[in-house]
Design a protein around this motif. Structure first.
Motif, PDB file in Angstrom:
ATOM      1  N   THR A 173       0.824  -1.200   0.000  1.00 48.16           N
ATOM      2  CA  THR A 173       0.000   0.000   0.000  1.00 48.16           C
ATOM      3  C   THR A 173       0.862   1.255   0.000  1.00 48.16           C
ATOM      4  O   THR A 173       0.585   2.209  -0.737  1.00 48.16           O
ATOM      5  CB  THR A 173      -0.930   0.001   1.229  1.00 48.16           C
ATOM      6  OG1 THR A 173      -1.670  -1.218   1.241  1.00 48.16           O
ATOM      7  CG2 THR A 173      -1.866   1.184   1.208  1.00 48.16           C
ATOM      8  N   VAL A 174       1.920   1.240   0.810  1.00 48.74           N
ATOM      9  CA  VAL A 174       2.819   2.398   0.872  1.00 48.74           C
ATOM     10  C   VAL A 174       3.512   2.600  -0.467  1.00 48.74           C
ATOM     11  O   VAL A 174       3.620   3.733  -0.975  1.00 48.74           O
ATOM     12  CB  VAL A 174       3.852   2.218   2.017  1.00 48.74           C
ATOM     13  CG1 VAL A 174       4.945   3.256   1.935  1.00 48.74           C
ATOM     14  CG2 VAL A 174       3.160   2.256   3.358  1.00 48.74           C
ATOM     15  N   VAL A 210       9.205   2.853 -10.044  1.00 47.62           N
ATOM     16  CA  VAL A 210      10.038   1.786  -9.455  1.00 47.62           C
ATOM     17  C   VAL A 210       9.334   1.100  -8.282  1.00 47.62           C
ATOM     18  O   VAL A 210       9.291  -0.138  -8.245  1.00 47.62           O
ATOM     19  CB  VAL A 210      11.431   2.346  -9.049  1.00 47.62           C
ATOM     20  CG1 VAL A 210      12.204   1.338  -8.223  1.00 47.62           C
ATOM     21  CG2 VAL A 210      12.216   2.725 -10.289  1.00 47.62           C
ATOM     22  N   PRO A 211       8.767   1.800  -7.300  1.00 47.80           N
ATOM     23  CA  PRO A 211       8.131   1.096  -6.181  1.00 47.80           C
ATOM     24  C   PRO A 211       6.984   0.188  -6.606  1.00 47.80           C
ATOM     25  O   PRO A 211       6.857  -0.939  -6.124  1.00 47.80           O
ATOM     26  CB  PRO A 211       7.632   2.207  -5.252  1.00 47.80           C
ATOM     27  CG  PRO A 211       8.405   3.408  -5.622  1.00 47.80           C
ATOM     28  CD  PRO A 211       8.773   3.241  -7.048  1.00 47.80           C
ATOM     29  N   ILE A 212       6.151   0.639  -7.522  1.00 44.76           N
ATOM     30  CA  ILE A 212       5.030  -0.206  -7.942  1.00 44.76           C
ATOM     31  C   ILE A 212       5.540  -1.410  -8.742  1.00 44.76           C
ATOM     32  O   ILE A 212       4.974  -2.506  -8.666  1.00 44.76           O
ATOM     33  CB  ILE A 212       3.964   0.609  -8.724  1.00 44.76           C
ATOM     34  CG1 ILE A 212       2.629  -0.151  -8.789  1.00 44.76           C
ATOM     35  CG2 ILE A 212       4.417   0.926 -10.101  1.00 44.76           C
ATOM     36  CD1 ILE A 212       1.920  -0.190  -7.509  1.00 44.76           C
ATOM     37  N   GLY A 213       6.621  -1.207  -9.474  1.00 41.83           N
ATOM     38  CA  GLY A 213       7.228  -2.328 -10.192  1.00 41.83           C
ATOM     39  C   GLY A 213       7.776  -3.375  -9.242  1.00 41.83           C
ATOM     40  O   GLY A 213       7.659  -4.583  -9.476  1.00 41.83           O
ATOM     41  N   LEU A 214       8.374  -2.925  -8.145  1.00 43.51           N
ATOM     42  CA  LEU A 214       8.892  -3.869  -7.142  1.00 43.51           C
ATOM     43  C   LEU A 214       7.750  -4.642  -6.484  1.00 43.51           C
ATOM     44  O   LEU A 214       7.887  -5.829  -6.175  1.00 43.51           O
ATOM     45  CB  LEU A 214       9.714  -3.125  -6.093  1.00 43.51           C
ATOM     46  CG  LEU A 214      11.052  -2.556  -6.577  1.00 43.51           C
ATOM     47  CD1 LEU A 214      11.693  -1.720  -5.477  1.00 43.51           C
ATOM     48  CD2 LEU A 214      11.983  -3.657  -7.023  1.00 43.51           C
ATOM     49  N   VAL A 271       9.169  -8.525  -5.140  1.00 42.05           N
ATOM     50  CA  VAL A 271      10.381  -8.216  -4.373  1.00 42.05           C
ATOM     51  C   VAL A 271      10.021  -7.647  -3.004  1.00 42.05           C
ATOM     52  O   VAL A 271      10.656  -7.984  -1.993  1.00 42.05           O
ATOM     53  CB  VAL A 271      11.277  -7.243  -5.175  1.00 42.05           C
ATOM     54  CG1 VAL A 271      12.453  -6.760  -4.345  1.00 42.05           C
ATOM     55  CG2 VAL A 271      11.762  -7.898  -6.444  1.00 42.05           C
ATOM     56  N   VAL A 272       9.013  -6.823  -2.933  1.00 45.23           N
ATOM     57  CA  VAL A 272       8.626  -6.205  -1.664  1.00 45.23           C
ATOM     58  C   VAL A 272       8.137  -7.267  -0.692  1.00 45.23           C
ATOM     59  O   VAL A 272       8.495  -7.253   0.497  1.00 45.23           O
ATOM     60  CB  VAL A 272       7.550  -5.116  -1.902  1.00 45.23           C
ATOM     61  CG1 VAL A 272       7.029  -4.575  -0.585  1.00 45.23           C
ATOM     62  CG2 VAL A 272       8.125  -3.999  -2.734  1.00 45.23           C
ATOM     63  N   GLU A 273       7.355  -8.212  -1.174  1.00 42.78           N
ATOM     64  CA  GLU A 273       6.873  -9.293  -0.305  1.00 42.78           C
ATOM     65  C   GLU A 273       8.036 -10.144   0.191  1.00 42.78           C
ATOM     66  O   GLU A 273       8.106 -10.507   1.365  1.00 42.78           O
ATOM     67  CB  GLU A 273       5.882 -10.170  -1.064  1.00 42.78           C
ATOM     68  CG  GLU A 273       5.282 -11.276  -0.218  1.00 42.78           C
ATOM     69  CD  GLU A 273       4.304 -12.134  -1.015  1.00 42.78           C
ATOM     70  OE1 GLU A 273       4.002 -13.225  -0.543  1.00 42.78           O
ATOM     71  OE2 GLU A 273       3.867 -11.689  -2.094  1.00 42.78           O
ATOM     72  N   TRP A 274       8.986 -10.416  -0.711  1.00 39.02           N
ATOM     73  CA  TRP A 274      10.156 -11.208  -0.317  1.00 39.02           C
ATOM     74  C   TRP A 274      10.970 -10.464   0.739  1.00 39.02           C
ATOM     75  O   TRP A 274      11.415 -11.059   1.725  1.00 39.02           O
ATOM     76  CB  TRP A 274      11.015 -11.503  -1.543  1.00 39.02           C
ATOM     77  CG  TRP A 274      12.272 -12.252  -1.218  1.00 39.02           C
ATOM     78  CD1 TRP A 274      12.401 -13.572  -0.976  1.00 39.02           C
ATOM     79  CD2 TRP A 274      13.577 -11.679  -1.065  1.00 39.02           C
ATOM     80  NE1 TRP A 274      13.704 -13.874  -0.692  1.00 39.02           N
ATOM     81  CE2 TRP A 274      14.448 -12.718  -0.744  1.00 39.02           C
ATOM     82  CE3 TRP A 274      14.093 -10.385  -1.183  1.00 39.02           C
ATOM     83  CZ2 TRP A 274      15.806 -12.522  -0.535  1.00 39.02           C
ATOM     84  CZ3 TRP A 274      15.440 -10.191  -0.975  1.00 39.02           C
ATOM     85  CH2 TRP A 274      16.282 -11.250  -0.662  1.00 39.02           C
ATOM     86  N   LEU A 275      11.159  -9.153   0.540  1.00 38.71           N
ATOM     87  CA  LEU A 275      11.908  -8.362   1.516  1.00 38.71           C
ATOM     88  C   LEU A 275      11.186  -8.327   2.863  1.00 38.71           C
ATOM     89  O   LEU A 275      11.822  -8.402   3.916  1.00 38.71           O
ATOM     90  CB  LEU A 275      12.131  -6.940   0.998  1.00 38.71           C
ATOM     91  CG  LEU A 275      13.226  -6.781  -0.054  1.00 38.71           C
ATOM     92  CD1 LEU A 275      13.231  -5.350  -0.576  1.00 38.71           C
ATOM     93  CD2 LEU A 275      14.571  -7.148   0.512  1.00 38.71           C
ATOM     94  N   ALA A 276       9.869  -8.205   2.830  1.00 42.63           N
ATOM     95  CA  ALA A 276       9.113  -8.173   4.086  1.00 42.63           C
ATOM     96  C   ALA A 276       9.218  -9.510   4.806  1.00 42.63           C
ATOM     97  O   ALA A 276       9.379  -9.548   6.037  1.00 42.63           O
ATOM     98  CB  ALA A 276       7.655  -7.832   3.812  1.00 42.63           C
ATOM     99  N   ASP A 277       9.126 -10.609   4.053  1.00 42.19           N
ATOM    100  CA  ASP A 277       9.278 -11.927   4.679  1.00 42.19           C
ATOM    101  C   ASP A 277      10.681 -12.116   5.236  1.00 42.19           C
ATOM    102  O   ASP A 277      10.873 -12.714   6.290  1.00 42.19           O
ATOM    103  CB  ASP A 277       8.963 -13.033   3.669  1.00 42.19           C
ATOM    104  CG  ASP A 277       7.486 -13.093   3.314  1.00 42.19           C
ATOM    105  OD1 ASP A 277       6.673 -12.518   4.072  1.00 42.19           O
ATOM    106  OD2 ASP A 277       7.156 -13.698   2.266  1.00 42.19           O
ATOM    107  N   THR A 278      11.660 -11.604   4.530  1.00 45.95           N
ATOM    108  CA  THR A 278      13.046 -11.743   4.974  1.00 45.95           C
ATOM    109  C   THR A 278      13.319 -10.891   6.209  1.00 45.95           C
ATOM    110  O   THR A 278      14.020 -11.310   7.129  1.00 45.95           O
ATOM    111  CB  THR A 278      14.004 -11.334   3.840  1.00 45.95           C
ATOM    112  OG1 THR A 278      13.729 -12.137   2.697  1.00 45.95           O
ATOM    113  CG2 THR A 278      15.449 -11.528   4.234  1.00 45.95           C
TER     114      THR A 278
END
Length: 150
Positions: free
Chosen positions: A5-6, A39-43, A48-55
């Protein structure tokens, strides 16, 4: 979910700024702002954002980063020690072998030309008289002065 969302909000705001910039007829700057804002919406869309959050919230991932850090420190420490010692194991072994080859007696490295090829020993000349001051440095000068009759 919050990260997505952010990122979407940041992209929307960036595209709004790009639109205002394009309205002011600064098209090159507007295109650049639009590129950054996409770039943020592409990530988010690639995952990638979900992977980073899980990590970021995974203790196993942080332990993995710790192990990678320890491995990096070990690599750097061994390189520093290796540089102090003078190279790799192979280089040190070659240096030791070269030192042993050079450790022979100097006379042994002279070529042997036969028994009769050595120059005859010159008879010892009479020792020069020592000057009264005991300095042999001036004996050469005294010989030159006597030669010229001074």
């Amino acid at each position: 979910m919050i990260a997505e969302t952010v990122c979407s909000a940041v992209s929307a705001a960036g595209l709004g700024i790009a639109a205002v910039t394009a309205y002011r007829k600064r098209f090159l700057t507007a295109a650049r702002v639009a590129a950054y804002s996409l770039v943020p919406i592409g990530l988010v869309m690639t995952g990638v954002v979900e992977w980073l959050a899980d990590t970021a919230f995974s203790p196993v991932a942080w332990a993995g980063f710790g192990v990678l850090g320890v491995a990096w420190v070990l690599f750097m420490t061994t390189r520093a020690v290796e540089r102090r010692r003078g190279g790799t194991r192979k280089e040190r072994k070659e240096a030791r072998a070269a030192a042993q080859r050079d450790a022979v007696a100097p006379g042994a490295s002279a070529p042997s030309l036969g028994a009769g090829s050595r120059p005859a020993a010159e008879p010892a000349s009479k020792p020069a008289k020592a000057s009264p001051g005991g300095d042999d440095d001036f004996s050469d000068i005294e010989a030159i002065l006597k030669k010229h009759g001074i």
